[in-house]
Enzyme design. Sequence first.
Site, PDB file in Angstrom:
ATOM      1  N   GLU A   1     -23.426   3.972   8.268  1.00  0.00           N
ATOM      2  CA  GLU A   1     -23.726   5.375   8.562  1.00  0.00           C
ATOM      3  C   GLU A   1     -24.416   5.442   9.916  1.00  0.00           C
ATOM      4  O   GLU A   1     -25.411   4.754  10.147  1.00  0.00           O
ATOM      5  CB  GLU A   1     -24.640   5.971   7.495  1.00  0.00           C
ATOM      6  CG  GLU A   1     -25.128   7.381   7.808  1.00  0.00           C
ATOM      7  CD  GLU A   1     -26.208   7.868   6.863  1.00  0.00           C
ATOM      8  OE1 GLU A   1     -27.041   8.686   7.294  1.00  0.00           O
ATOM      9  OE2 GLU A   1     -26.237   7.427   5.696  1.00  0.00           O
TER      10      GLU A   1
ATOM     11  N   LYS B   1     -28.042  12.191  -2.079  1.00  0.00           N
ATOM     12  CA  LYS B   1     -28.990  11.372  -1.331  1.00  0.00           C
ATOM     13  C   LYS B   1     -30.394  11.712  -1.828  1.00  0.00           C
ATOM     14  O   LYS B   1     -30.759  12.900  -1.896  1.00  0.00           O
ATOM     15  CB  LYS B   1     -28.858  11.678   0.163  1.00  0.00           C
ATOM     16  CG  LYS B   1     -29.953  11.084   1.037  1.00  0.00           C
ATOM     17  CD  LYS B   1     -29.698  11.419   2.505  1.00  0.00           C
ATOM     18  CE  LYS B   1     -30.805  10.900   3.398  1.00  0.00           C
ATOM     19  NZ  LYS B   1     -30.495  11.042   4.827  1.00  0.00           N
TER      20      LYS B   1
ATOM     21  N   THR C   1     -27.303  12.781   8.906  1.00  0.00           N
ATOM     22  CA  THR C   1     -28.082  13.890   9.471  1.00  0.00           C
ATOM     23  C   THR C   1     -27.186  15.063   9.856  1.00  0.00           C
ATOM     24  O   THR C   1     -27.310  15.632  10.945  1.00  0.00           O
ATOM     25  CB  THR C   1     -28.941  13.433  10.667  1.00  0.00           C
ATOM     26  OG1 THR C   1     -29.506  12.146  10.398  1.00  0.00           O
ATOM     27  CG2 THR C   1     -30.099  14.389  10.908  1.00  0.00           C
TER      28      THR C   1
ATOM     29  N   ARG D   1     -28.411  11.957  15.418  1.00  0.00           N
ATOM     30  CA  ARG D   1     -29.751  12.256  15.924  1.00  0.00           C
ATOM     31  C   ARG D   1     -29.882  12.067  17.426  1.00  0.00           C
ATOM     32  O   ARG D   1     -30.917  12.418  18.001  1.00  0.00           O
ATOM     33  CB  ARG D   1     -30.785  11.368  15.236  1.00  0.00           C
ATOM     34  CG  ARG D   1     -30.902  11.578  13.739  1.00  0.00           C
ATOM     35  CD  ARG D   1     -32.056  10.771  13.184  1.00  0.00           C
ATOM     36  NE  ARG D   1     -32.125  10.836  11.742  1.00  0.00           N
ATOM     37  CZ  ARG D   1     -33.101  10.294  11.012  1.00  0.00           C
ATOM     38  NH1 ARG D   1     -34.072   9.631  11.617  1.00  0.00           N
ATOM     39  NH2 ARG D   1     -33.094  10.392   9.699  1.00  0.00           N
TER      40      ARG D   1
END
Length: 214
Positions: free
Chosen positions: A43, A131, A71, A47
Site C-alpha cells: 500500500e 481498517k 489515505t 500523502r
Amino acid sequence: MKVDSILRRIRAPRVLPIAVVQHEEDGCRLADALLAGGIKVLEITLRTPASREALRMARRRFPELLLGAGTILDAEVVQELVDDGIDFGVSPGLDEATIQQCAALEFPLFPGVMTPSEVTRALALGCSHLKFFPAESAGGANGLKALAAPFKGKNVSFVPTGGITVQQAEAYWNLPEVDAVGGSWLVASSLQAAGRYNEVTRLAKEALALSQET
C-alpha cells in the site's frame, strides 16, 4: 479485481506493508525489495506529491504485485486510481461519497473505523472488511478484540494499522477477525532515505515467518 480475490491475496502473507514515499521511484524499489522477501502486496499512501506517480510506476513494472492506494480522503481520486490499474483502496475514515463511488466502480475499499458506531455505519453502507485505525492509539489488539465482539456473525474483518511494530503484531495475528496487520515498520521512511532496501527484504521475510506461526 473483486474483493474476495483481494482478501485471499492479503490473507496469504497476513501482512500489509504501508509506505509513505518521497520520490517517484521509491514505490518500485520497495516493491522489488518486498517481493524478494516473499510479500506480494504493498500500500502506498496518497500523502506526498510523489505518491501517484510512484503507484503508476509500480503498477507498470510489477503486474504481479497486489497494489493499493492508502489515505483516500475523497471520491474524486477513485476513478483515476481505477484507470491506473490500482487493485484496492484504503481510507482512514468513513466517507459516504467515497464508499459509494468505490461501489459503483467495483473498486475494493477498506474504510477506517475505530468505534462500534462506525462499524455499524460501515455495515449499513455495505462495507464489512474494514481498517482499524489508529490501532495502537485505539486500544491495540485488546481494543480491536472488544470492538469486534458484538459483530460476530456479521462477516466483519479488519486490517489494523497505526503505530504497530513487529513485536505488537503477533497479538493482532492471533485474532480471527484480522485479515492482515498493516505495518509501516517494514517500509519505514528512514529505510528508504538511507537506501536500505536489503533491510526491507529482511524485515519482509521476518514478518512473513512470524505471521505464519500464529
